[in-house]
Every structure is written in C-alpha cells, then in structure tokens.
Design an enzyme around this catalytic site. Structure first.
Site, PDB file in Angstrom:
ATOM      1  N   GLN A  12       0.938  -1.035  -0.160  1.00  0.00           N
ATOM      2  CA  GLN A  12       0.054  -0.034  -0.132  1.00  0.00           C
ATOM      3  C   GLN A  12       0.788   1.354   0.067  1.00  0.00           C
ATOM      4  O   GLN A  12       0.594   2.156  -0.658  1.00  0.00           O
ATOM      5  CB  GLN A  12      -0.983  -0.050   1.183  1.00  0.00           C
ATOM      6  CG  GLN A  12      -2.006   1.111   1.137  1.00  0.00           C
ATOM      7  CD  GLN A  12      -2.701   1.220   2.327  1.00  0.00           C
ATOM      8  OE1 GLN A  12      -2.446   0.736   3.562  1.00  0.00           O
ATOM      9  NE2 GLN A  12      -3.579   2.441   2.331  1.00  0.00           N
ATOM     10  N   ASP A  34      10.598  -6.500  -3.859  1.00  0.00           N
ATOM     11  CA  ASP A  34       9.667  -7.171  -3.170  1.00  0.00           C
ATOM     12  C   ASP A  34       9.748  -8.826  -3.184  1.00  0.00           C
ATOM     13  O   ASP A  34      10.697  -9.337  -4.075  1.00  0.00           O
ATOM     14  CB  ASP A  34       8.156  -6.805  -3.723  1.00  0.00           C
ATOM     15  CG  ASP A  34       6.949  -7.049  -2.728  1.00  0.00           C
ATOM     16  OD1 ASP A  34       6.598  -5.771  -2.425  1.00  0.00           O
ATOM     17  OD2 ASP A  34       6.711  -7.972  -2.370  1.00  0.00           O
ATOM     18  N   ASP A  56      13.559 -11.194  -0.829  1.00  0.00           N
ATOM     19  CA  ASP A  56      12.846 -11.648   0.616  1.00  0.00           C
ATOM     20  C   ASP A  56      13.663 -11.108   1.677  1.00  0.00           C
ATOM     21  O   ASP A  56      14.893 -11.497   1.806  1.00  0.00           O
ATOM     22  CB  ASP A  56      12.839 -13.395   0.663  1.00  0.00           C
ATOM     23  CG  ASP A  56      12.246 -13.737   1.875  1.00  0.00           C
ATOM     24  OD1 ASP A  56      12.215 -12.994   2.918  1.00  0.00           O
ATOM     25  OD2 ASP A  56      12.068 -15.030   1.953  1.00  0.00           O
ATOM     26  N   TYR A 145       2.087  -7.870  16.474  1.00  0.00           N
ATOM     27  CA  TYR A 145       2.508  -6.843  15.490  1.00  0.00           C
ATOM     28  C   TYR A 145       3.026  -5.537  16.469  1.00  0.00           C
ATOM     29  O   TYR A 145       4.170  -5.024  16.100  1.00  0.00           O
ATOM     30  CB  TYR A 145       1.365  -6.272  14.886  1.00  0.00           C
ATOM     31  CG  TYR A 145       1.605  -5.130  13.714  1.00  0.00           C
ATOM     32  CD1 TYR A 145       2.256  -5.386  12.501  1.00  0.00           C
ATOM     33  CD2 TYR A 145       0.750  -3.808  14.009  1.00  0.00           C
ATOM     34  CE1 TYR A 145       2.591  -4.220  11.670  1.00  0.00           C
ATOM     35  CE2 TYR A 145       0.889  -2.787  12.910  1.00  0.00           C
ATOM     36  CZ  TYR A 145       1.889  -3.113  11.899  1.00  0.00           C
ATOM     37  OH  TYR A 145       1.982  -1.909  10.827  1.00  0.00           O
TER      38      TYR A 145
HETATM   39  N1  LIG Z   1      -0.535   1.034   5.804  1.00  0.00           N
HETATM   40  C1  LIG Z   1      -0.676   1.416   6.714  1.00  0.00           C
HETATM   41  O1  LIG Z   1      -1.778   2.088   7.438  1.00  0.00           O
HETATM   42  C2  LIG Z   1       0.319   1.261   7.946  1.00  0.00           C
HETATM   43  C3  LIG Z   1       0.267   1.921   9.190  1.00  0.00           C
HETATM   44  C4  LIG Z   1       1.533   1.976  10.126  1.00  0.00           C
HETATM   45  C5  LIG Z   1       2.584   1.209   9.822  1.00  0.00           C
HETATM   46  N2  LIG Z   1       2.793   0.723   8.644  1.00  0.00           N
HETATM   47  C6  LIG Z   1       3.953   0.105   8.329  1.00  0.00           C
HETATM   48  O2  LIG Z   1       4.408   0.261   6.927  1.00  0.00           O
HETATM   49  C7  LIG Z   1       5.059  -0.554   6.337  1.00  0.00           C
HETATM   50  C8  LIG Z   1       4.510  -0.740   5.076  1.00  0.00           C
HETATM   51  O3  LIG Z   1       2.818  -1.079   5.184  1.00  0.00           O
HETATM   52  P1  LIG Z   1       2.161  -1.425   3.871  1.00  0.00           P
HETATM   53  O4  LIG Z   1       0.813  -0.809   4.209  1.00  0.00           O
HETATM   54  O5  LIG Z   1       2.670  -0.869   2.492  1.00  0.00           O
HETATM   55  O6  LIG Z   1       2.000  -3.060   3.898  1.00  0.00           O
HETATM   56  P2  LIG Z   1       1.406  -4.119   2.882  1.00  0.00           P
HETATM   57  O7  LIG Z   1       0.964  -5.115   3.308  1.00  0.00           O
HETATM   58  O8  LIG Z   1       0.577  -3.040   1.782  1.00  0.00           O
HETATM   59  O9  LIG Z   1       2.970  -4.285   1.981  1.00  0.00           O
HETATM   60  C9  LIG Z   1       3.775  -5.182   2.350  1.00  0.00           C
HETATM   61  C10 LIG Z   1       4.543  -5.567   1.370  1.00  0.00           C
HETATM   62  O10 LIG Z   1       5.652  -6.461   1.840  1.00  0.00           O
HETATM   63  C11 LIG Z   1       5.820  -7.459   1.019  1.00  0.00           C
HETATM   64  N3  LIG Z   1       6.574  -8.613   1.681  1.00  0.00           N
HETATM   65  C12 LIG Z   1       5.714  -9.676   2.459  1.00  0.00           C
HETATM   66  N4  LIG Z   1       6.588 -10.545   2.753  1.00  0.00           N
HETATM   67  C13 LIG Z   1       8.100  -9.887   2.396  1.00  0.00           C
HETATM   68  C14 LIG Z   1       9.260 -10.554   2.398  1.00  0.00           C
HETATM   69  N5  LIG Z   1       9.708 -11.778   3.226  1.00  0.00           N
HETATM   70  N6  LIG Z   1      10.151 -10.045   1.727  1.00  0.00           N
HETATM   71  C15 LIG Z   1       9.904  -8.752   1.203  1.00  0.00           C
HETATM   72  N7  LIG Z   1       8.806  -8.402   0.824  1.00  0.00           N
HETATM   73  C16 LIG Z   1       7.572  -8.947   1.739  1.00  0.00           C
HETATM   74  C17 LIG Z   1       4.448  -7.991   0.417  1.00  0.00           C
HETATM   75  O11 LIG Z   1       4.489  -8.663  -0.739  1.00  0.00           O
HETATM   76  C18 LIG Z   1       3.762  -6.490   0.120  1.00  0.00           C
HETATM   77  O12 LIG Z   1       4.022  -6.042  -1.060  1.00  0.00           O
HETATM   78  C19 LIG Z   1       4.903  -1.750   7.481  1.00  0.00           C
HETATM   79  O13 LIG Z   1       6.162  -1.859   8.144  1.00  0.00           O
HETATM   80  C20 LIG Z   1       3.887  -1.368   8.263  1.00  0.00           C
HETATM   81  O14 LIG Z   1       3.990  -2.097   9.325  1.00  0.00           O
HETATM   82  C21 LIG Z   1       1.715   0.573   7.740  1.00  0.00           C
END
Ligand SMILES: NC(=O)c1ccc[n+]([C@@H]2O[C@H](COP(=O)([O-])OP(=O)(O)OC[C@H]3O[C@@H](n4cnc5c(N)ncnc54)[C@H](O)[C@@H]3O)[C@@H](O)[C@H]2O)c1
Length: 321
Positions: A12, A34, A56, A145
C-alpha cells in the site's frame, strides 16, 4: 538520499512512495524490491519505470548483494506482516518483522546506509494515555505486531547509538489511499468504506461506532517520509518513532463525510471481535508535536479533503459518474 532501495515496495505504501521517489530522485536511482514480481495491471502504479529486484527481506545476504550492486545509500524498509495478519500467524510475523529489520540494519551498518523504518500507532497499548498520546509514554502493546513495532523502534535507536547508523522513522496512523489496497491492518476499514461507497453505495463496518483511531491520507504520509529523511539530523532529538497523525476519526465521522458526496450511502455494523479488540488497545488521538518541532511535520489533508480525494479518484478508477 541519492540511491534508494525500497523493500516491500509493491504494498500500500511502497507503490505510491516509489512513484514519488522516482519523480524526485530519478527513476534509475530508486530500486523497487518485493518478495514477488509486479503484475503490470495491479501492483505497479510505477509501471515498471525503474529497476525492480526480487528480495525476500529475511535473506540478509541477498539484501547486502543488492545494496552493493546498486550502490545504495538509503534503505526504506517497508516489508512486514500487518496487525490483523500478524495476529493470525504470530511466529511468521516475528520472523519477518524482526528478521527483516535486523537484516536492513545490519546491511546499513555494513554499507553506511541511512534507514527508514515505519512504526505504527500499534506500538502503544491499553496502558498508554488514549488522548493526546505523548511522544514518549508507556508502551505495553498486546498484539504481536505491536510488540514487533516497539522492538523495532528500540533496535533502530540502538543501531544509531551503538554504530552511528542513521536510522529514522515515524509511527504511522492508519493510511487512507486509493491506488493499492491495504494489506491486512486494523484500520483497513477506513479504505474499504470509500471503495464500497463508490462501487455499491453500502458498507458493513467491522469496527464499532465510537472507536476513534488516528488516520492520514497517503500523500501526507509519503511527504512525511521524504521530509524526515531529508531533515537536518542535528535537529532530531528523537530520530525514530515520531508520532504523526492528520485526524482522529470513528466510522460515523467517515460515513457522514462520505454522505456529503453520496447522500444515499448506507452503512451497517457487523463488528469483528478480533479487529475490534486490537482497535480498542490503541490510542484515540496521538500528539504529533515532536515531529512538528523537530522536522516541520504538518498534514495537509483533513477528513473532508481526504474524502474528496478518495471519492474523485475512486470514481475515476471504477468509471463511476
Ligand atoms: N498501511 C498502514 O496503514 C500502515 C500503518 C502503520 C505502519 N505501517 C507500516 O508500513 C510498512 C508498509 O506497510 P504497507 O501498508 O505498505 O504494507 P502492505 O502489506 O501493503 O505491503 C507489504 C509488502 O511487503 C511484501 N512482503 C511480504 N513479505 C515479504 C518478505 N519476506 N520480503 C519482502 N517483501 C515482503 C508484500 O508482498 C507487500 O508488497 C509496514 O512496516 C507497516 O507495518 C503501515
């Protein structure tokens, strides 16, 4: 930041951050990575406009090879399992969330990189003050988490103090965006509600009315990442885990903001007890003043502005007039 590697870049946040970084820093200077390859249709709003590598993040050696190969000076580490998904598989969450961050910090130490690490409002817990939650306060999260996020905040501070790694980060609130769907967090409802309002005119909300959580429009989140990474380090007293928020809202507030655009929009509630208990353990409204004072953080989109952007963009996306 000159040569930037983004992990979890198809998620996202990453999908929008990479597009903006490529605009600002040059397409070839932003290495999108990714665990899976982008599908041109869904994953890649960046349209394959720059380098992509499979990575990864639990594979530290591969991360080091890519940083070396692309002469990277900044790692933006986004790969993670989010709150709801992590609660379903806590062991996987620990291994990915902590193992991935540890690899990013170690590679940064080895190659002298700057690191961005996103923490979350999930790093707080039921004992945390709920209103105007201070920057420095009690953190006893009750989710896997949240435990990962607190440990991550501390690890980033540790690598800065012990090794001088320039690790910086924020505590993101729930992020509202229209390009890439969210990946399994407690605040996902605040995105789904707009999709359903535009597509079907009705939504069944899994979070109870009166549940307030901090939120932010994605554009503000992306600007915050860049502003913090470019900030003068000597002004930063905290470096990591800056509270940032644009609004504190409950489902009813979003419903009525949507109804100014779609008066016929209807919402019912079917509360999901697992998501609700996570939401209940988080603050209602955090205080972002440290981020404002130390690096000038300011959100531009309130609930009305966010709602306007979401409805306009989603109507275009789904060709709804
Ligand atoms: N979106 C939110 O509202 C939000 C809020 C607070 C914090 N965050 C933090 O921001 C960061 C990104 O969030 P996001 O919403 O984009 O998450 P998301 O779930 O949309 O995307 C995570 C990405 O990580 C990839 N992924 C999963 N396992 C993996 C691995 N082993 N190696 C490499 N890539 C891998 C997935 O394919 C995915 O594209 C995270 O650390 C999340 O905790 C997000």
């Amino acid at each position: 930041m000159k040569r930037i590697l983004v992990t979890g870049a198809l998620g996202q946040i990453g999908s929008e951050l990479v597009a903006r970084l490529r605009q600002d820093y040059g397409a070839d200077n932003v290495i999108e990575t990714d665990i899976h390859a982008p599908t041109q249709t869904s994953d890649s709003p960046t349209g394959g406009s720059g380098p992509f590598e499979l990575l990864d993040v639990t594979d530290g050696q591969r991360m080091a090879e890519l940083v070396d190969k692309h002469q990277v000076d900044t790692i933006i580490h986004l790969a993670a399992l989010l709150s709801v998904t992590a609660e379903k598989n806590p062991l996987l969450a620990w291994n990915l969330n902590m193992g991935g961050l540890m690899n990013a910090l170690e590679v940064a130490r080895q190659f002298g990189c700057q690191v961005f690490y996103p923490s979350s409002i999930a790093a707080f817990g039921p004992l945390t003050p709920r209103f105007q939650t201070p920057q420095d306060t009690i953190q006893r999260p009750t989710t896997m988490y949240g435990i990962n996020k607190v440990a991550g905040e501390l690890l980033c501070d540790y690598y800065f103090r012990k090794y001088g790694v320039d690790a910086r980060g924020v505590r993101f609130p729930g992020l509202i965006s229209h390009k890439t769907p969210p990946g399994g967090g407690t605040t996902d409802y605040a995105v789904e509600i707009y999709y359903e309002a535009v597509r079907t005119g009705r939504y069944v909300c899994p979070i109870a009315k009166g549940t307030y959580m901090d939120m932010m429009y994605m554009e503000d989140a992306i600007t915050a990442v860049i502003d913090l990474m470019e900030a003068d380090g000597s002004r930063l007293k905290h470096r990591n885990a800056f509270n940032i928020s644009a609004m504190s809202v409950d489902p009813e507030m979003i419903r009525s903001a949507i109804q100014t655009w779609i008066p016929t929009f209807e919402m019912a509630y079917e509360v999901d007890s697992e998501k609700q208990s996570i939401a209940d353990s988080w603050p209602d409204a955090i205080d972002s003043s440290a981020a404002h004072e130390e690096w000038g953080f300011r959100a531009r989109y309130n609930l009305d502005a966010t709602t306007r952007e979401m409805i306009v963009h989603l109507r275009k996306k789904f060709a709804v007039i």
